[in-house]
Design a protein around this motif. Structure first.
Motif, PDB file in Angstrom:
ATOM      1  N   GLY A 147     -79.234 -51.192 -50.441  1.00 39.76           N
ATOM      2  CA  GLY A 147     -78.877 -51.085 -48.978  1.00 39.76           C
ATOM      3  C   GLY A 147     -79.693 -49.925 -48.283  1.00 39.76           C
ATOM      4  N   TRP A 148     -80.598 -49.306 -49.124  1.00 39.15           N
ATOM      5  CA  TRP A 148     -81.443 -48.302 -48.296  1.00 39.15           C
ATOM      6  C   TRP A 148     -82.458 -48.959 -47.312  1.00 39.15           C
ATOM      7  CZ3 TRP A 148     -80.764 -42.888 -49.789  1.00 39.15           C
ATOM      8  CH2 TRP A 148     -81.842 -42.151 -48.961  1.00 39.15           C
ATOM      9  N   THR A 149     -82.176 -49.447 -46.558  1.00 35.80           N
ATOM     10  CA  THR A 149     -83.108 -50.233 -45.764  1.00 35.80           C
ATOM     11  C   THR A 149     -82.513 -50.283 -44.090  1.00 35.80           C
ATOM     12  OG1 THR A 149     -84.088 -52.633 -45.278  1.00 35.80           O
ATOM     13  CG2 THR A 149     -81.927 -52.397 -46.192  1.00 35.80           C
ATOM     14  N   SER A 150     -83.550 -50.764 -43.220  1.00 38.91           N
ATOM     15  CA  SER A 150     -83.263 -50.972 -41.933  1.00 38.91           C
ATOM     16  C   SER A 150     -82.595 -52.291 -41.708  1.00 38.91           C
ATOM     17  CB  SER A 150     -84.711 -50.649 -40.966  1.00 38.91           C
ATOM     18  OG  SER A 150     -85.487 -51.618 -41.207  1.00 38.91           O
ATOM     19  N   ARG A 151     -82.340 -53.242 -42.851  1.00 35.24           N
ATOM     20  CA  ARG A 151     -81.843 -54.675 -42.424  1.00 35.24           C
ATOM     21  C   ARG A 151     -82.651 -55.011 -41.338  1.00 35.24           C
ATOM     22  NH1 ARG A 151     -77.562 -51.009 -43.076  1.00 35.24           N
ATOM     23  NH2 ARG A 151     -76.502 -51.188 -44.864  1.00 35.24           N
ATOM     24  N   SER A 152     -83.958 -55.493 -41.495  1.00 37.16           N
ATOM     25  CA  SER A 152     -84.724 -56.103 -40.677  1.00 37.16           C
ATOM     26  C   SER A 152     -84.133 -57.515 -40.182  1.00 37.16           C
ATOM     27  CB  SER A 152     -85.997 -56.330 -41.151  1.00 37.16           C
ATOM     28  OG  SER A 152     -86.962 -57.140 -39.905  1.00 37.16           O
ATOM     29  N   SER A 153     -84.043 -57.636 -38.743  1.00 42.07           N
ATOM     30  CA  SER A 153     -83.576 -58.718 -38.105  1.00 42.07           C
ATOM     31  C   SER A 153     -84.540 -59.632 -37.305  1.00 42.07           C
ATOM     32  CB  SER A 153     -82.293 -58.568 -37.102  1.00 42.07           C
ATOM     33  OG  SER A 153     -82.750 -57.559 -36.221  1.00 42.07           O
ATOM     34  N   GLN A 154     -86.008 -59.258 -37.709  1.00 39.93           N
ATOM     35  CA  GLN A 154     -86.949 -59.910 -37.057  1.00 39.93           C
ATOM     36  C   GLN A 154     -87.014 -61.448 -37.268  1.00 39.93           C
ATOM     37  OE1 GLN A 154     -90.770 -58.520 -38.174  1.00 39.93           O
ATOM     38  NE2 GLN A 154     -91.805 -59.532 -36.556  1.00 39.93           N
ATOM     39  N   ILE A 155     -86.349 -62.069 -38.348  1.00 41.02           N
ATOM     40  CA  ILE A 155     -86.542 -63.473 -38.650  1.00 41.02           C
ATOM     41  C   ILE A 155     -85.594 -64.309 -37.379  1.00 41.02           C
ATOM     42  CG2 ILE A 155     -84.600 -63.163 -40.119  1.00 41.02           C
ATOM     43  CD1 ILE A 155     -85.726 -65.384 -41.593  1.00 41.02           C
ATOM     44  N   TYR A 156     -84.612 -63.399 -36.924  1.00 38.30           N
ATOM     45  CA  TYR A 156     -83.618 -64.058 -35.861  1.00 38.30           C
ATOM     46  C   TYR A 156     -84.213 -63.848 -34.565  1.00 38.30           C
ATOM     47  CZ  TYR A 156     -80.381 -63.431 -39.892  1.00 38.30           C
ATOM     48  OH  TYR A 156     -80.010 -63.311 -41.240  1.00 38.30           O
ATOM     49  N   GLU A 157     -84.993 -62.988 -34.058  1.00 35.07           N
ATOM     50  CA  GLU A 157     -85.318 -62.689 -32.854  1.00 35.07           C
ATOM     51  C   GLU A 157     -86.419 -61.737 -32.621  1.00 35.07           C
ATOM     52  OE1 GLU A 157     -86.233 -61.515 -28.805  1.00 35.07           O
ATOM     53  OE2 GLU A 157     -85.480 -60.122 -30.503  1.00 35.07           O
TER      54      GLU A 157
END
Length: 252
Positions: free
Chosen positions: A36-46
């Protein structure tokens, strides 16, 4: 007198409580939640709003951090030795700090708007991040107030380097000067309080990815992409096998 003493004790103790939570929380997160050491990218959604808001926030934040390092860590006597007058110092802090803070504030505003209005992005946002965003916005707004109001404090320039900066450096030499922070204007105290809360929350939110520098990308092997034909010939298959069996070259 009792209130004054209590306030000084707060500024003596609160930084160590915040830093302790941040340090232990970072160790715990790295030890038990590496995935979970991440920014949790949501680029795939928008991606449209992300491409605008993310650079504004990150580059603005870098400039804001650089300004804090100079203002809090560089003693006043050092800038005077370089021939920088107090008026010029506060003027350049205002000219450079205000646009940087405004860029970071606009960027985080776009990112929050994106997470509120895009369903998949909102679902991918954890509860800790939803709590972190208002605190981060308050820290930026309070910092902007310090930049603008501190430049002309009741008609006079308030030199925070004589109290806030000295208090900040005293924390790391284990000789806290809470009395100096108590003498600072209220908007500096509010900004510092919000910053302490944000530091304590840092390891438990997406902000933890700031501690990870992608140094490995500079030394990893190149990634080879190959196109796949619909009906490759025998010669093409043999050529591909030869290329695939060749030793990989290192990166930089």
């Amino acid at each position: 007198m009792a209130n004054t003493s209590l306030a000084e004790v707060f500024w003596d103790v609160a930084p160590y409580v915040s830093l302790s939570i941040a340090g232990v929380g970072t160790w715990w997160r790295y030890r038990y939640d590496k995935f979970g050491w991440t920014s949790r990218s949501s680029q795939i959604y928008e991606s449209r709003l992300l491409q605008i808001g993310s650079p504004l926030f990150h580059f603005g934040s870098l400039m804001v951090i650089a300004g804090h390092v100079m203002g809090l860590c560089v003693p006043e006597w050092l800038t005077e030795d370089f021939g920088m007058s107090d008026h010029f110092y506060h003027l350049q802090a205002l000219i450079l700090g205000a646009p940087a803070g405004l860029a970071a504030l606009i960027g985080i505003g776009l990112l929050i708007y994106r997470r509120w209005t895009r369903g998949p992005v909102s679902l991918a946002t954890s509860l800790s991040d939803k709590l972190m965003y208002p605190v981060l916005v308050c820290a930026l707004v309070a910092g902007m107030c310090c930049t603008l109001m501190g430049a002309t404090h009741y008609g006079e320039v308030h030199d925070y380097r004589q109290n806030v900066s000295v208090w900040f450096r005293s924390i790391f030499i284990l000789d806290p000067r809470g009395d100096l922070m108590h003498q600072a204007p209220i908007y500096f105290q509010v900004h510092a309080t919000i910053a302490l809360i944000l530091f304590a929350m840092w390891p438990f939110t997406r902000l933890v990815h700031a501690f990870s520098a992608p140094i490995g990308y500079l030394f990893r092997p190149y990634i080879v992409y190959r196109s796949r034909e619909a009906y490759p010939s025998r010669e093409a298959v043999e050529k591909t096998q030869l290329v695939g069996s060749a030793p990989r070259k290192r990166g930089w």
